[in-house]
Design a protein around this motif. Structure first.
Motif, PDB file in Angstrom:
ATOM      1  N   GLU A 238       0.831  -1.200   0.000  1.00  0.00           N
ATOM      2  CA  GLU A 238       0.000   0.000   0.000  1.00  0.00           C
ATOM      3  C   GLU A 238       0.867   1.252   0.000  1.00  0.00           C
ATOM      4  O   GLU A 238       0.553   2.243  -0.673  1.00  0.00           O
ATOM      5  CB  GLU A 238      -0.921  -0.016   1.227  1.00  0.00           C
ATOM      6  N   THR A 239       1.963   1.221   0.747  1.00  0.00           N
ATOM      7  CA  THR A 239       2.880   2.360   0.799  1.00  0.00           C
ATOM      8  C   THR A 239       3.462   2.650  -0.584  1.00  0.00           C
ATOM      9  O   THR A 239       3.514   3.806  -1.030  1.00  0.00           O
ATOM     10  CB  THR A 239       4.021   2.074   1.796  1.00  0.00           C
ATOM     11  N   ILE A 240       3.899   1.614  -1.276  1.00  0.00           N
ATOM     12  CA  ILE A 240       4.489   1.776  -2.608  1.00  0.00           C
ATOM     13  C   ILE A 240       3.441   2.240  -3.611  1.00  0.00           C
ATOM     14  O   ILE A 240       3.669   3.183  -4.386  1.00  0.00           O
ATOM     15  CB  ILE A 240       5.151   0.458  -3.063  1.00  0.00           C
ATOM     16  N   ASN A 241       2.280   1.610  -3.602  1.00  0.00           N
ATOM     17  CA  ASN A 241       1.223   1.968  -4.554  1.00  0.00           C
ATOM     18  C   ASN A 241       0.708   3.387  -4.349  1.00  0.00           C
ATOM     19  O   ASN A 241       0.225   4.028  -5.291  1.00  0.00           O
ATOM     20  CB  ASN A 241       0.059   0.984  -4.458  1.00  0.00           C
ATOM     21  N   SER A 242       0.837   3.896  -3.131  1.00  0.00           N
ATOM     22  CA  SER A 242       0.373   5.253  -2.822  1.00  0.00           C
ATOM     23  C   SER A 242       1.458   6.294  -3.036  1.00  0.00           C
ATOM     24  O   SER A 242       1.247   7.477  -2.735  1.00  0.00           O
ATOM     25  CB  SER A 242      -0.117   5.315  -1.367  1.00  0.00           C
ATOM     26  N   ASN A 243       2.616   5.880  -3.553  1.00  0.00           N
ATOM     27  CA  ASN A 243       3.743   6.789  -3.778  1.00  0.00           C
ATOM     28  C   ASN A 243       4.194   7.488  -2.503  1.00  0.00           C
ATOM     29  O   ASN A 243       4.692   8.613  -2.542  1.00  0.00           O
ATOM     30  CB  ASN A 243       3.395   7.827  -4.851  1.00  0.00           C
ATOM     31  N   LYS A 244       4.030   6.817  -1.375  1.00  0.00           N
ATOM     32  CA  LYS A 244       4.495   7.381  -0.109  1.00  0.00           C
ATOM     33  C   LYS A 244       5.998   7.150   0.043  1.00  0.00           C
ATOM     34  O   LYS A 244       6.533   6.150  -0.433  1.00  0.00           O
ATOM     35  CB  LYS A 244       3.751   6.734   1.064  1.00  0.00           C
ATOM     36  N   ILE A 245       6.649   8.084   0.704  1.00  0.00           N
ATOM     37  CA  ILE A 245       8.089   7.980   0.904  1.00  0.00           C
ATOM     38  C   ILE A 245       8.397   6.878   1.920  1.00  0.00           C
ATOM     39  O   ILE A 245       7.792   6.802   2.987  1.00  0.00           O
ATOM     40  CB  ILE A 245       8.677   9.314   1.412  1.00  0.00           C
ATOM     41  N   ILE A 246       9.331   6.010   1.572  1.00  0.00           N
ATOM     42  CA  ILE A 246       9.869   5.012   2.495  1.00  0.00           C
ATOM     43  C   ILE A 246      11.203   5.551   3.003  1.00  0.00           C
ATOM     44  O   ILE A 246      12.120   5.803   2.218  1.00  0.00           O
ATOM     45  CB  ILE A 246      10.058   3.650   1.807  1.00  0.00           C
ATOM     46  N   GLU A 247      11.307   5.759   4.281  1.00  0.00           N
ATOM     47  CA  GLU A 247      12.481   6.420   4.842  1.00  0.00           C
ATOM     48  C   GLU A 247      13.749   5.603   4.599  1.00  0.00           C
ATOM     49  O   GLU A 247      13.756   4.376   4.715  1.00  0.00           O
ATOM     50  CB  GLU A 247      12.302   6.652   6.343  1.00  0.00           C
ATOM     51  N   HIS A 248      14.813   6.328   4.269  1.00  0.00           N
ATOM     52  CA  HIS A 248      16.123   5.693   4.148  1.00  0.00           C
ATOM     53  C   HIS A 248      16.528   5.108   5.493  1.00  0.00           C
ATOM     54  O   HIS A 248      16.345   5.724   6.547  1.00  0.00           O
ATOM     55  CB  HIS A 248      17.153   6.714   3.685  1.00  0.00           C
ATOM     56  N   ASN A 249      17.071   3.898   5.474  1.00  0.00           N
ATOM     57  CA  ASN A 249      17.506   3.149   6.663  1.00  0.00           C
ATOM     58  C   ASN A 249      16.344   2.595   7.480  1.00  0.00           C
ATOM     59  O   ASN A 249      16.564   2.063   8.581  1.00  0.00           O
ATOM     60  CB  ASN A 249      18.426   3.984   7.565  1.00  0.00           C
ATOM     61  N   SER A 250      15.120   2.706   6.979  1.00  0.00           N
ATOM     62  CA  SER A 250      13.998   2.052   7.656  1.00  0.00           C
ATOM     63  C   SER A 250      14.036   0.561   7.346  1.00  0.00           C
ATOM     64  O   SER A 250      14.619   0.127   6.345  1.00  0.00           O
ATOM     65  CB  SER A 250      12.672   2.647   7.190  1.00  0.00           C
ATOM     66  N   TYR A 251      13.405  -0.253   8.169  1.00  0.00           N
ATOM     67  CA  TYR A 251      13.407  -1.693   7.943  1.00  0.00           C
ATOM     68  C   TYR A 251      12.772  -2.073   6.598  1.00  0.00           C
ATOM     69  O   TYR A 251      13.310  -2.945   5.901  1.00  0.00           O
ATOM     70  CB  TYR A 251      12.717  -2.421   9.095  1.00  0.00           C
ATOM     71  N   PRO A 252      11.635  -1.462   6.197  1.00  0.00           N
ATOM     72  CA  PRO A 252      11.091  -1.821   4.876  1.00  0.00           C
ATOM     73  C   PRO A 252      12.084  -1.574   3.744  1.00  0.00           C
ATOM     74  O   PRO A 252      12.233  -2.407   2.841  1.00  0.00           O
ATOM     75  CB  PRO A 252       9.855  -0.928   4.746  1.00  0.00           C
ATOM     76  N   GLU A 253      12.778  -0.433   3.782  1.00  0.00           N
ATOM     77  CA  GLU A 253      13.744  -0.123   2.721  1.00  0.00           C
ATOM     78  C   GLU A 253      14.898  -1.118   2.726  1.00  0.00           C
ATOM     79  O   GLU A 253      15.299  -1.625   1.668  1.00  0.00           O
ATOM     80  CB  GLU A 253      14.277   1.301   2.899  1.00  0.00           C
ATOM     81  N   ILE A 254      15.432  -1.391   3.895  1.00  0.00           N
ATOM     82  CA  ILE A 254      16.553  -2.329   3.994  1.00  0.00           C
ATOM     83  C   ILE A 254      16.137  -3.712   3.494  1.00  0.00           C
ATOM     84  O   ILE A 254      16.888  -4.387   2.780  1.00  0.00           O
ATOM     85  CB  ILE A 254      17.058  -2.404   5.449  1.00  0.00           C
TER      86      ILE A 254
END
Length: 308
Positions: A238-254
């Motif tokens: 949902e985060t990706i589909n909504s074009n929401k920012i994924i914080e650098h160094n967050s667990y989802p990004e890693i």
């Protein structure tokens, strides 16, 4: 490094891997052939000029999404980084003296805009790219001839990667995940590959890139997701589909980045079993080039960062 990727995979909360779909993917790709895109540089630049060009390219090679939430920047001839590198190559071909340290050390941001192409004037993080370029140039300038002496004394791909990340801080791309440091070094690995391809001296010295991983970026994980290889949980999708920012160094990004690299290692072993011998960087590049072959079902994940 592979152990770190496996650690993230086994402890991931947001991303998982479908091994069966890796088998299907490997069998579905008809052309596992790697082509290096900058070999023509050697037609008009000498070895040391090629090295400086590579350092410039990979210093500013990050974060090409952002324009009205689009996935990438579409310009005259190519997409995103490819267009930027094409512009750089054309400018240097017509103005080879720009690679002289005495000129680069005095480069202004207006000069920088001309070199990369005016269509990139509104590129996200433009000032950051310029600042990092000035930083890279200053480090090389201060080393003087020792810079090439140091580079040409390196004997392995791992040693070259370490040299880059230790001497140029902004290539040191790593994250902390559940009390463990995960090294990605995406731009540094691309730079090692550039130096290996463009410098006969470096290539003869280090001989192989087999000890390095792929390059954790935006495009490859989307392709692996669309082939059903990477599986995102509901929150992340949902985060990706909504074009929401994924914080650098967050667990989802890693987890996106590490699982992407882990898949590439699995693909490498499956190709080897089929008698196809490619290193992780080559496999990564082949998959990266698939981004232009299809209409995508999801956006790229969006993280504001200088590292990819």
């Amino acid at each position: 490094m592979i152990n770190d990727l496996e650690y993230v995979n086994k402890n991931s909360d947001y991303v998982s891997i479908n091994i069966n779909n890796i088998n299907l993917f490997v069998d579905s790709v008809s052309d596992w052939k790697y082509k290096y895109w900058m070999n023509d540089l050697k037609e008009f630049l000498n070895e040391k000029e090629c090295i400086i060009f590579a350092f410039i390219c990979q210093t500013i090679n990050f974060c090409f999404w952002g324009k009205e939430n689009n996935d990438d920047y579409n310009y005259k001839k190519y997409i995103g980084s490819e267009e930027l590198f094409y512009n750089l190559k054309q400018y240097v071909k017509n103005n080879p003296s720009i690679l002289e340290m005495k000129k680069l050390i005095n480069i202004s941001i207006e000069d920088f805009k001309k070199i990369i192409g005016l269509e990139f004037s509104n590129l996200p993080l433009l000032q950051e790219r310029f600042n990092l370029l000035k930083d890279t140039i200053l480090i090389i300038y201060d080393k003087k001839d020792n810079f090439y002496t140091e580079l040409f004394s390196i004997k392995s791909d791992v040693e070259l990667l370490s040299y880059i990340t230790k001497n140029f801080w902004h290539f040191d791309d790593k994250s902390k995940y559940k009390n463990r440091i995960i090294k990605f070094n995406k731009r540094a690995i691309l730079l090692v590959n550039d130096l290996f391809q463009l410098s006969n001296t470096i290539r003869n010295n280090i001989k192989t890139l087999d000890n390095l991983t792929g390059c954790a970026d935006y495009a490859v994980p989307r392709i692996l997701y669309e082939y059903g290889i990477l599986i995102y949980n509901d929150y992340l999708l949902e985060t990706i589909n909504s074009n929401k920012i994924i914080e650098h160094n967050s667990y989802p990004e890693i987890e996106i980045r590490a699982n992407t690299l882990y898949v590439i290692e699995i693909i490498k072993e499956k190709l080897k079993a089929k008698g196809i011998y490619l290193n992780s960087i080559e496999i990564d590049n082949i998959i990266w080039n698939m981004r232009v072959l299809k209409k995508h079902s999801v956006p790229v994940h969006k993280t504001i960062t200088i590292y990819y």
